[in-house]
Design a protein around this motif. Sequence first.
Motif, PDB file in Angstrom:
ATOM      1  N   LYS A  93       0.827  -1.207   0.000  1.00  0.00           N
ATOM      2  CA  LYS A  93       0.000   0.000   0.000  1.00  0.00           C
ATOM      3  C   LYS A  93       0.865   1.263   0.000  1.00  0.00           C
ATOM      4  CE  LYS A  93      -3.730   2.128   2.725  1.00  0.00           C
ATOM      5  NZ  LYS A  93      -4.698   2.264   1.621  1.00  0.00           N
ATOM      6  N   ILE A  94       1.872   1.304   0.869  1.00  0.00           N
ATOM      7  CA  ILE A  94       2.707   2.514   0.934  1.00  0.00           C
ATOM      8  C   ILE A  94       3.591   2.640  -0.308  1.00  0.00           C
ATOM      9  CG2 ILE A  94       2.657   2.657   3.454  1.00  0.00           C
ATOM     10  CD1 ILE A  94       5.412   1.443   3.562  1.00  0.00           C
ATOM     11  N   PHE A  95       3.915   1.503  -0.936  1.00  0.00           N
ATOM     12  CA  PHE A  95       4.696   1.580  -2.171  1.00  0.00           C
ATOM     13  C   PHE A  95       3.839   2.144  -3.299  1.00  0.00           C
ATOM     14  CE2 PHE A  95       6.436  -0.095  -6.133  1.00  0.00           C
ATOM     15  CZ  PHE A  95       7.769   0.296  -6.018  1.00  0.00           C
ATOM     16  N   ASP A  96       2.595   1.653  -3.391  1.00  0.00           N
ATOM     17  CA  ASP A  96       1.693   2.134  -4.450  1.00  0.00           C
ATOM     18  C   ASP A  96       1.323   3.600  -4.255  1.00  0.00           C
ATOM     19  OD1 ASP A  96       1.724  -0.368  -5.553  1.00  0.00           O
ATOM     20  OD2 ASP A  96      -0.173  -1.020  -4.644  1.00  0.00           O
ATOM     21  N   GLU A  97       1.095   4.010  -2.997  1.00  0.00           N
ATOM     22  CA  GLU A  97       0.593   5.354  -2.729  1.00  0.00           C
ATOM     23  C   GLU A  97       1.702   6.378  -2.528  1.00  0.00           C
ATOM     24  OE1 GLU A  97      -1.986   5.004   0.623  1.00  0.00           O
ATOM     25  OE2 GLU A  97      -3.516   3.835  -0.463  1.00  0.00           O
ATOM     26  N   GLU A  98       2.842   5.946  -1.962  1.00  0.00           N
ATOM     27  CA  GLU A  98       3.888   6.897  -1.611  1.00  0.00           C
ATOM     28  C   GLU A  98       5.231   6.582  -2.268  1.00  0.00           C
ATOM     29  OE1 GLU A  98       4.017   7.698   2.688  1.00  0.00           O
ATOM     30  OE2 GLU A  98       2.151   6.561   2.888  1.00  0.00           O
ATOM     31  N   ASN A  99       5.285   5.473  -3.005  1.00  0.00           N
ATOM     32  CA  ASN A  99       6.533   5.035  -3.627  1.00  0.00           C
ATOM     33  C   ASN A  99       7.656   4.903  -2.591  1.00  0.00           C
ATOM     34  OD1 ASN A  99       8.025   4.127  -5.832  1.00  0.00           O
ATOM     35  ND2 ASN A  99       8.841   6.187  -6.264  1.00  0.00           N
ATOM     36  N   LYS A 100       7.281   4.362  -1.419  1.00  0.00           N
ATOM     37  CA  LYS A 100       8.241   4.161  -0.343  1.00  0.00           C
ATOM     38  C   LYS A 100       8.197   2.715   0.109  1.00  0.00           C
ATOM     39  CE  LYS A 100       8.010   8.879   1.531  1.00  0.00           C
ATOM     40  NZ  LYS A 100       7.654   9.690   2.729  1.00  0.00           N
ATOM     41  N   THR A 101       9.256   2.308   0.821  1.00  0.00           N
ATOM     42  CA  THR A 101       9.286   0.980   1.407  1.00  0.00           C
ATOM     43  C   THR A 101       9.169   1.109   2.924  1.00  0.00           C
ATOM     44  OG1 THR A 101      11.672   0.838   1.796  1.00  0.00           O
ATOM     45  CG2 THR A 101      10.874   0.269  -0.414  1.00  0.00           C
ATOM     46  N   ARG A 102       9.035  -0.026   3.570  1.00  0.00           N
ATOM     47  CA  ARG A 102       8.952  -0.044   5.039  1.00  0.00           C
ATOM     48  C   ARG A 102      10.160   0.664   5.675  1.00  0.00           C
ATOM     49  NH1 ARG A 102      10.724  -4.816   8.484  1.00  0.00           N
ATOM     50  NH2 ARG A 102      10.937  -5.943   6.523  1.00  0.00           N
ATOM     51  N   HIS A 103      11.307   0.527   5.039  1.00  0.00           N
ATOM     52  CA  HIS A 103      12.542   1.043   5.641  1.00  0.00           C
ATOM     53  C   HIS A 103      12.677   2.560   5.515  1.00  0.00           C
ATOM     54  CE1 HIS A 103      13.767  -3.049   6.339  1.00  0.00           C
ATOM     55  NE2 HIS A 103      13.468  -3.338   5.085  1.00  0.00           N
ATOM     56  N   ASP A 104      11.705   3.183   4.819  1.00  0.00           N
ATOM     57  CA  ASP A 104      11.658   4.643   4.806  1.00  0.00           C
ATOM     58  C   ASP A 104      10.978   5.189   6.062  1.00  0.00           C
ATOM     59  OD1 ASP A 104      12.916   5.144   2.292  1.00  0.00           O
ATOM     60  OD2 ASP A 104      11.119   4.383   1.316  1.00  0.00           O
ATOM     61  N   PHE A 105      10.483   4.304   6.919  1.00  0.00           N
ATOM     62  CA  PHE A 105       9.817   4.697   8.154  1.00  0.00           C
ATOM     63  C   PHE A 105      10.533   4.044   9.332  1.00  0.00           C
ATOM     64  CE2 PHE A 105       6.772   4.538   4.721  1.00  0.00           C
ATOM     65  CZ  PHE A 105       6.037   5.707   4.855  1.00  0.00           C
ATOM     66  N   ASN A 106      10.354   4.630  10.519  1.00  0.00           N
ATOM     67  CA  ASN A 106      10.811   3.887  11.685  1.00  0.00           C
ATOM     68  C   ASN A 106       9.720   2.893  12.068  1.00  0.00           C
ATOM     69  OD1 ASN A 106       8.876   5.173  13.407  1.00  0.00           O
ATOM     70  ND2 ASN A 106      10.267   6.924  13.655  1.00  0.00           N
ATOM     71  N   ARG A 107      10.057   2.001  12.956  1.00  0.00           N
ATOM     72  CA  ARG A 107       9.148   0.905  13.306  1.00  0.00           C
ATOM     73  C   ARG A 107       7.808   1.427  13.831  1.00  0.00           C
ATOM     74  NH1 ARG A 107      10.978  -4.637  15.574  1.00  0.00           N
ATOM     75  NH2 ARG A 107       9.005  -5.663  16.067  1.00  0.00           N
ATOM     76  N   GLU A 108       7.844   2.400  14.726  1.00  0.00           N
ATOM     77  CA  GLU A 108       6.626   2.913  15.355  1.00  0.00           C
ATOM     78  C   GLU A 108       5.697   3.547  14.325  1.00  0.00           C
ATOM     79  OE1 GLU A 108       9.705   3.342  16.541  1.00  0.00           O
ATOM     80  OE2 GLU A 108       9.475   1.927  18.205  1.00  0.00           O
TER      81      GLU A 108
END
Length: 951
Positions: A93-108
């Motif tokens: 979802k975040i890749f499709d909507e924001e072109n980001k991966t999980r590792h672009d965010f912190n865990r929280e």
Amino acid sequence: MEKIYNPQNIEQSLYDNWEINGYFKPNGDKNKKSFCIMLPPPNITGDLHMGHAFQQTIIDIIIRYQRMQGKNTLWQTGIDHAGIATQLVIENKIFDEENKTRHDFNREDFIDKVWYWKTISGNNIARQMRRLGSSVDWERERFTMDQRFSKAVKKVFISLYKDNLIYRGKGLVNWDPKLCTAISDLEVEHREVQGFTWYIRYPLANGVKTLEGKDYLIIATTRPETLLADTGIAVNPKDDRYKNLIGKKVILPLVNRYLLIVGDEYADINKGTGCVKLTPAHDFNDYKVGMRHKLPLINILTADGHICKTTKIFDSNGKIIEEMTANIPISFQKMERFIARKAIIAEIEKIGLLDNIKSHILTVPYSDRSNVIIEPMLTDQWYVRTEPLAKIAIEAVKNGDILFIPKKYENIYFSWMNNIKDWCISRQLWWGHRIPAWYDQNGIIYVGDNEKEIRQANNLSMEVNLHQDNDVLDTWFSSSLWTFASLGWPENTKELHTFHPTDVLVSGFDIIFFWIARMIMLTMHFIKEPNAKPQIPFRKIYITGLIRDEKGQKMSKSKGNVIDPIDLIEGISLPDLLKKRTNNMMQPQLTKKIQISTKKQFPNGIISFGTDALRLTLAALASTSRNINWDMERLKGYRNFCNKLWNASRFVLMHTENYDYGQYGGEKQITLPDKWIINLLNNTVKIYREALDNYRFDVAVNILYDFIWNQFCDWYLEFSKFTIQEGSVIEQRSVRDTLLKVLEITLRLAHPIIPFITETIWKCVKVLRNINGPTIMTQPFPIYNKQQEDIKAKIDIEWIKQTTIIIRNIRAELCIPLNDKLNILLSNCSLTVLNRLSEHCKFLLHIANLENISIISRDTKIPISVIKVIEGAELLIPLSKVVNKKTALERLAKEIIKLNIEIKQTQNKLENTEFILHAPSAIVLKERNKIIELEKNKEKLIEYQCKISLL
């Protein structure tokens, strides 16, 4: 009641009314026995599929049946947080909507996104369960990540760790290189693919040669990239070709590391070359052999499936062997695993050690979540010591405290439990129950509820840096606490005292080990009876088969054969069905094939069948079979059945609503058909309850179908029409009363399986029967009454029915119109038959459409007739007045010709040597019996032909 049965008009509003009024809640009656079923918690990411619909229909039948017996019932529902599946959904979802991966965010922040998604998306499967009619207590719905449940999970982990039943260690796991996490065996899908076997020469060290004088061994492998991690070679100690080499060494190609040759029966003398390379850190079988021979373990892959730059060597206890090094050639370092495969083979061929290549079909393990090939990999994980827990869980089944239904599934349970291995419970994810373990800078592990508690318990100052383990717990770990944690444990709740142990678990055979066995183990460890005896999680385990498509294939999106149960209930157009089956496909090249097969199977889409017809079909399929083939024709048949019940009920109401049926008193004279149907219903209640009590839902459906369609509708309603039209006032009063009474009891009988239609009709019937109560689901379930047995009525009506069937068959064979009244003769009558006719002749006249029945003596000269032997008499139908000679002879001649052709075709088949040799014996026997039956039919038609010729 509406004239036309339309489930769409009644089902949704009825369910809303049930839920709003709280009819699904426990009644709280302490004087009544409690009964509890736990819903196997579906994944929060999922939709209701046919397997869900199948199991939930069965559960709902059970809980409605128990509720109607007055028990304090609870169907506990809830949703599993589905660690891997949910994280994958959010990552996509975040890749499709924001072109980001999980590792672009912190865990929280990432976890906050998951919770937000849960809030806005809601629980789709709960809506679908409502549509299926599931009578669960929705106010008690639990989520395996909610605060109370998480508290239970953490407490269990800490307690098991303190009891030395949880430990952290190095072991081999199924590793998903795309998701970078360990996965369970259930999340591994084995697929057959076209692959290769490479035959590589491993040079023998120190001048050693084989008995044939060769200075090398040939090793076959399907995964040549793992060659870099080889630590031994196995040969069978009974293999004369190689047993002299045991204890000697080979030189590992490309790496030049010495490998020990060990003797182990794992190496099959008759398979391949008889020599097996051992890669204990990357193959489960090799791992077992490596442990037996204490071979070192070398992991050569990174988490994302690339060749390591540097690596360590571990001993069989998982400790680093400092004095050994594992050099990886620079040319392969950081290479993706399948690119490395090609490069390694090219290098092996270049140095002249590639002996052969063969192509063949391989079985390859894929991750069913990421769709990539999984790797067995040596990693650090958390494990549960299962052997101590398994012993008591095995005994619970052995001594009968827990019963498997069908019993045969005990064997699967015992097989797994008696060979149990430690359970890997950690996953390298962010979404899930984070492991409550902290590490200091020296790697010492501290387990506790939180960091503050750990510091206090271990007297650790703030100067000691602690960091929490990044892993989360396997979803199967938290779901194994389901029966007691969902009832409020670790709090000492009223629900836990009232409903635990639960009564029945409904589940599939494929998760007997992954879920059922683990629930038994953990429940018996943590929950105790007042006398300290370990408490079981459930008393019975009803194992269902797996729903497959009409051809017996597993339903999957790649096959394009998935059927959404909601589409069967509500209907779906062909364009929408095509879109649903081909949207977001992992293999888009299959789209056209799926479109063609879908158009062929459902050229006009799927019509609305309603919930009750679907539930009937699913219940009818609930046999003891392991695999159950879906059948659209049966669904159509059960839709017709619902329609039949609807129309029959309208007939009853039309003839009772504004008529005298004894509601204000008045004399009643019960007729023979009334006595018969009451007796039959009473016996139906008995065998129907036995079927439900024994979890034979297929048998229960057949019993219900036979009574409603074949007996009540086809026979009793016909008898009642005659009495309503021709009977006396007191007989009419009686038959109307019986119609209402039988219908009302039948509706209660059928309600657990078909709740919507029965509730709708019952609300009309209850007014006439002067029944108090807002809903059929809280009415008492029918009880068998031995005092209502009426053997004479049963025998008399059965005689009338069988005689009628014989007369109807003769009509059909001779093309005598059903509306033409017949005169029949009865000869050689027994006294029983004479008495029966004197009492009940009018019912036979009506139901068989007869003008007259004449009793003749043996010496009476009879006209040319069709003669049939019936119970207690001979039945004769004179032909002269009922048959058109020319028409009948022509029809009989055509029928005989058709039979001759069919007889000849069957004879030819039986004279075919190939058929006799290769066809199954059952098929051959069936064809031989067919010949016998065809010949009998032909003889009967020739007999009729001769008699009619004499007219």
